[in-house]
Structure formats: C-alpha cells, structure tokens
Design a protein around this motif. Structure first.
Motif, PDB file in Angstrom:
ATOM      1  N   ASN A  73       5.727   6.572   6.150  1.00 32.19           N
ATOM      2  CA  ASN A  73       5.304   6.055   4.858  1.00 32.19           C
ATOM      3  C   ASN A  73       6.418   5.342   4.100  1.00 32.19           C
ATOM      4  O   ASN A  73       6.165   4.756   3.061  1.00 32.19           O
ATOM      5  CB  ASN A  73       4.747   7.183   3.991  1.00 32.19           C
ATOM      6  N   ASP A  76       9.391   1.029   5.682  1.00 32.66           N
ATOM      7  CA  ASP A  76       9.417  -0.377   5.286  1.00 32.66           C
ATOM      8  C   ASP A  76      10.134  -0.572   3.945  1.00 32.66           C
ATOM      9  O   ASP A  76      10.318  -1.688   3.505  1.00 32.66           O
ATOM     10  CB  ASP A  76       7.986  -0.923   5.195  1.00 32.66           C
ATOM     11  N   ARG A  77      10.544   0.536   3.304  1.00 29.61           N
ATOM     12  CA  ARG A  77      11.167   0.421   1.983  1.00 29.61           C
ATOM     13  C   ARG A  77      12.585   0.997   1.932  1.00 29.61           C
ATOM     14  O   ARG A  77      13.298   0.813   0.977  1.00 29.61           O
ATOM     15  CB  ARG A  77      10.301   1.150   0.932  1.00 29.61           C
ATOM     16  N   ASP A 412       0.439  -3.245   6.272  1.00 31.32           N
ATOM     17  CA  ASP A 412       0.541  -2.316   5.138  1.00 31.32           C
ATOM     18  C   ASP A 412      -0.580  -1.282   5.131  1.00 31.32           C
ATOM     19  O   ASP A 412      -0.554  -0.341   4.353  1.00 31.32           O
ATOM     20  CB  ASP A 412       0.496  -3.098   3.813  1.00 31.32           C
ATOM     21  N   ARG A 413      -1.529  -1.458   5.971  1.00 28.95           N
ATOM     22  CA  ARG A 413      -2.659  -0.525   6.032  1.00 28.95           C
ATOM     23  C   ARG A 413      -2.235   0.755   6.765  1.00 28.95           C
ATOM     24  O   ARG A 413      -1.669   0.688   7.863  1.00 28.95           O
ATOM     25  CB  ARG A 413      -3.808  -1.203   6.771  1.00 28.95           C
ATOM     26  N   ASN A 414      -2.505   1.932   6.180  1.00 34.47           N
ATOM     27  CA  ASN A 414      -2.015   3.169   6.789  1.00 34.47           C
ATOM     28  C   ASN A 414      -3.086   4.232   7.014  1.00 34.47           C
ATOM     29  O   ASN A 414      -2.767   5.390   7.267  1.00 34.47           O
ATOM     30  CB  ASN A 414      -0.872   3.760   5.952  1.00 34.47           C
TER      31      ASN A 414
END
Length: 469
Positions: A73, A76-77, A412-414
C-alpha cells in the motif's frame, strides 16, 4: 555474528527473513523430535510444545503480512531501502533447506516417479503398494490415485528417484536443487517483467510468500508451471509471441489448469489493437497447435500407452473428494438431510461445475464489452482463474494461488491486491492446521474456519473486482 546481524538490519532484510527462518527451523525441530519427514500423522508431542511452535509460526507469519500490507500500500510513495533481488535470494536459500512440514505431496510425487522408473503406467494404473518402495510415505487416500501431475513435472522428479540411492533425504535435496533453479528463474523474470510494467510490481511478485514457502519450501511443483507462465507472459508482453507461446505451452504440460493462460497473446493483442484481428489470432492458434502437438508428444510419450491417456490427469482429479471449495462445504451442509457424504459431494461437484461455467461465461461477456480498457486482460485472467479454483473445481489448496501475483498489478487500483492479501493469509491456516493435526479438535477447528473464510472470500469485493475502469 553481530556484524552479520548489523548488516542485515542496515539493509532492512532481517525482518523479512523471520517468517521463512521460523518455518525452516520448526521443520527441522519437527524432524528431530518425531524422527519422521511426514507432515501428516507425525505430530510434535507433547501438545503444549506443538502449541508453542504453532504460536511462533503464526506470530512470525502475522508480522510478515503486516509488513507486506504496508509495502503493497505504500511502495509507490516511499523509498524502499533494501535490495529486492538480494532479499529474494535469501528467501529462496532458506526455503531450499526447509523440510516438509505442512504437506505430504512430495511423497506422492516420489512414489509416482519411482513407479514410472519401475515400468508402470502412473496415469492409468497406479498402485503404490505394489509399484513403489515409498508406499508407506504416501497418504492412504492417494495410494491408488492415478497421477494428476503434468508430464513435465514428473520428468523433473525423475532424478530424485534415479540418483537417490534409496534415501528419502537425498531425494528431498535432489528435488530442492531443481526447485532452486526454478526459483532463480522466478526471481530473475519477475524483475524483468517488472521493468516492463512497474517498479512496484516486483514487490508484489517477490514478497508474496506463496512462491517460496509453498513452492520451494513445501515442494509444490506449481512453481514450475508458474515460472513458465511468467516467462511466457514476459515474452508475449514484449511481443515475442513465438517464444512466449512456447513457455505457456510448457506451463500447460506442467499443470493442466494453466490451459487458460494460453489466451495471453490473444488478450494482449486485443487490448493493444482494440479490435479482433482474425488473421493474427489464427496465426497464434496455429503456433499453439504446433507446440502442443510436438512438445506434448515428446513429454507424454514416455508415460502413456495410448493417446486418450493425455486426459488421465483430469480424470484423476475428478475422482478425488472435494476439499476447501464450495462443493466441499455444500456436501457437508447436505449432511443435515443425507448422511452419505459421497452421494452429497457427487451432487455438489456437478452443481458447482455448472455454476462455475455459468459465472465464467458471464465474466467473459463483461470482458468483451470492456476489453479496450487498461489492464483488462489481467482482470479477466484473475476473475476466470479464481472462479476455476474456488467454484468450478472441487479442490482448492493454498498453493493454487501461486500464479495469481503475476496479474495483480492494476496501477493505482488495489481491490485485487487487498483480496489476494486476505485470501493468501487466511488460506495458509489450512496448512497450519496440518501442523497441528486435524485429528485433534484444535486443528480440526482451525481447518474448518480457514476453509469457510477462504471460500467466503471469493465474494469479497466481487462486483468491484470484475469492474473495468
């Protein structure tokens, strides 16, 4: 030792190694205390020690999944400060030295390979008691079950019998050597595919424990078919379809349920061109036919007497009683009206086969209305495969999920990612129940609860998961 530990901590590798290390150490403790390599019917005693070991396994497993959830989660950040390739090789090495602890499948594979070497047709006439010296290691339920494994998997098992000098431990490590090789393929092609798609993808592929705990650690040869699907997907993604289809065919000849992945080049073309290109589809179909005919002949020829034996693995699977699927739960529910479990599961297996086909048909219709959308081929493959193993099929086991991470990256879909985290976490408790022994009440309760929740998770976010954006 302090210097080694400090190096691990600096690289943030050690926390990821705790769970596989615990499983490896407990597998050797189990072997030392029981004197047996069998996972079934050889419990660690006293029960208090077994509970302590289970608590340690479950605690380290929970810790691993908490970290996994954070990475999935957040990767990517945030900047991840560890070398994923190096970590993957540590995970692989630990799993190579792990003994059977959750599953006895290895011994069935060993028995099939030995029976074949002794001149028997394992696809149509297997009888462990008269054909292999390893019969005592095979679960009584499977001693007369014809081989359900693909011919490539059986070819891979042959060195474990031919060169083992009648030693089971030697067989284990000869097999581990082969699985180590496929583990390398899995790591390297995961990194290659991730470089084409997304940097985040490599964490999904390489940190999901199903490949190293179940595949390499517990001898589930699904890892072989998964590697072939991965390599085939990589080459098809690069539009090198002759090579890609070759590996996808190898996957099918490893595990028959991977037949659905032969459609990968067709789906990729459809997504890219936004239309059905019939000449190219015919070309791909011809390549598939050539490879299936030629390679199928080469790998099946040593094992079969006549060509309808090619379907023997499917027939063998259909003779097994249901396990951990809707058909299984349905058969138990019917015990309220009929106490003949075999009659019950004969009914439920038929019902859920038709229901599964109907659901897969509906999923396909939805796909053909949405195929121009991004990631459409992955959503279709995930939806069809999960329906296949949880609804259509009458058997589900945790390692069947091994191929799922290959299609989990959806930008971005999780929703699919969260679903996989949940089902791969819960279903693992079926294996923990094996360690506890299911003839003990606590182990039986764990198995029942894990099965019910696993099957129920098919419906978790179902409408969201089959949507195309």
């Amino acid at each position: 030792m302090k210097r080694i530990l400090s190096w691990f901590e600096e690289k943030s590798l050690l926390p990821w190694l705790i769970f596989p290390l615990v499983v490896c150490l407990v597998s050797w403790i189990h072997f030392y205390l029981t004197g047996s390599l069998l996972a079934d019917d050889s419990p660690v005693n006293p029960i208090s020690l077994r509970l302590v070991l289970l608590t340690i396994i479950c605690g380290s497993f929970l810790y691993y999944y908490i970290r996994l959830y954070y990475i999935f989660n957040s990767s990517d950040r945030i900047k991840l400060n560890f070398n994923i390739r190096k970590l993957s090789y540590f995970l692989l090495l630990i799993s190579v030295f792990t003994l059977p602890i959750f599953s006895n499948d290895f011994f069935s594979l060993l028995g099939y390979a030995d029976a074949f070497v002794n001149g028997h047709n394992i696809y149509t006439n297997f009888n462990a008691n008269s054909q292999t010296e390893y019969a005592a290691l095979i679960n009584p339920m499977y001693q007369k079950l014809n081989c359900k494994y693909g011919p490539i998997n059986m070819l891979v098992m042959l060195p474990s019998v031919i060169w083992n000098q009648h030693s089971v431990m030697t067989s284990i490590f000869l097999s581990k050597g082969v699985l180590f090789l496929f583990g390398i393929f899995y790591i390297e092609f995961s990194l290659k595919l991730s470089n084409l798609i997304s940097d985040k993808f490599k964490f999904i592929l390489l940190l999901s424990p199903v490949w190293f705990i179940q595949g390499v650690g517990q001898f589930h040869l699904d890892i072989i078919g998964v590697c072939f699907v991965l390599i085939g997907y990589y080459y098809c993604y690069k539009n090198k379809n002759w090579i890609g289809i070759f590996f996808l065919v190898l996957a099918v000849l490893s595990k028959i349920t991977y037949l659905i992945f032969l459609c990968i080049p067709f789906l990729l073309l459809l997504e890219r061109e936004k239309k059905i290109n019939i000449p190219v589809w015919l070309h791909y179909g011809f390549i598939n036919l050539i490879y299936l005919s030629l390679i199928g002949y080469l790998v099946y020829a040593p094992f079969i007497d006549k060509w309808d034996d090619v379907l023997a693995p499917i027939r063998a699977m259909n003779t097994e009683r249901p396990s951990s699927t809707m058909a299984d739960i349905g058969a138990y529910m019917l015990l309220l009206w009929n106490n003949d479990f075999k009659v019950n599961y004969t009914i439920t297996m038929t019902v859920f086969k038709y229901l599964g086909l109907l659901i897969m048909l509906g999923i396909s219709v939805i796909y053909f209305k949405n195929y121009p959308k991004k990631y459409s081929h992955r959503i279709l493959l995930l939806s069809i495969f999960i329906t296949l193993i949880l609804v259509y099929s009458h058997r589900f086991l945790p390692w069947y999920l091994m191929v799922v991470p290959l299609f989990l990256y959806l930008g971005d879909r999780n929703d699919w990612l969260k679903w996989f985290l949940l089902i791969s976490f819960v279903s693992m408790y079926q294996d923990f129940a094996i360690f506890m022994q299911t003839d003990w009440l606590g182990g039986e309760i764990m198995m029942v609860m894990a099965t019910i929740i696993t099957v129920g998770l098919y419906f978790y976010n179902f409408t969201s998961r089959i949507k195309y954006e």
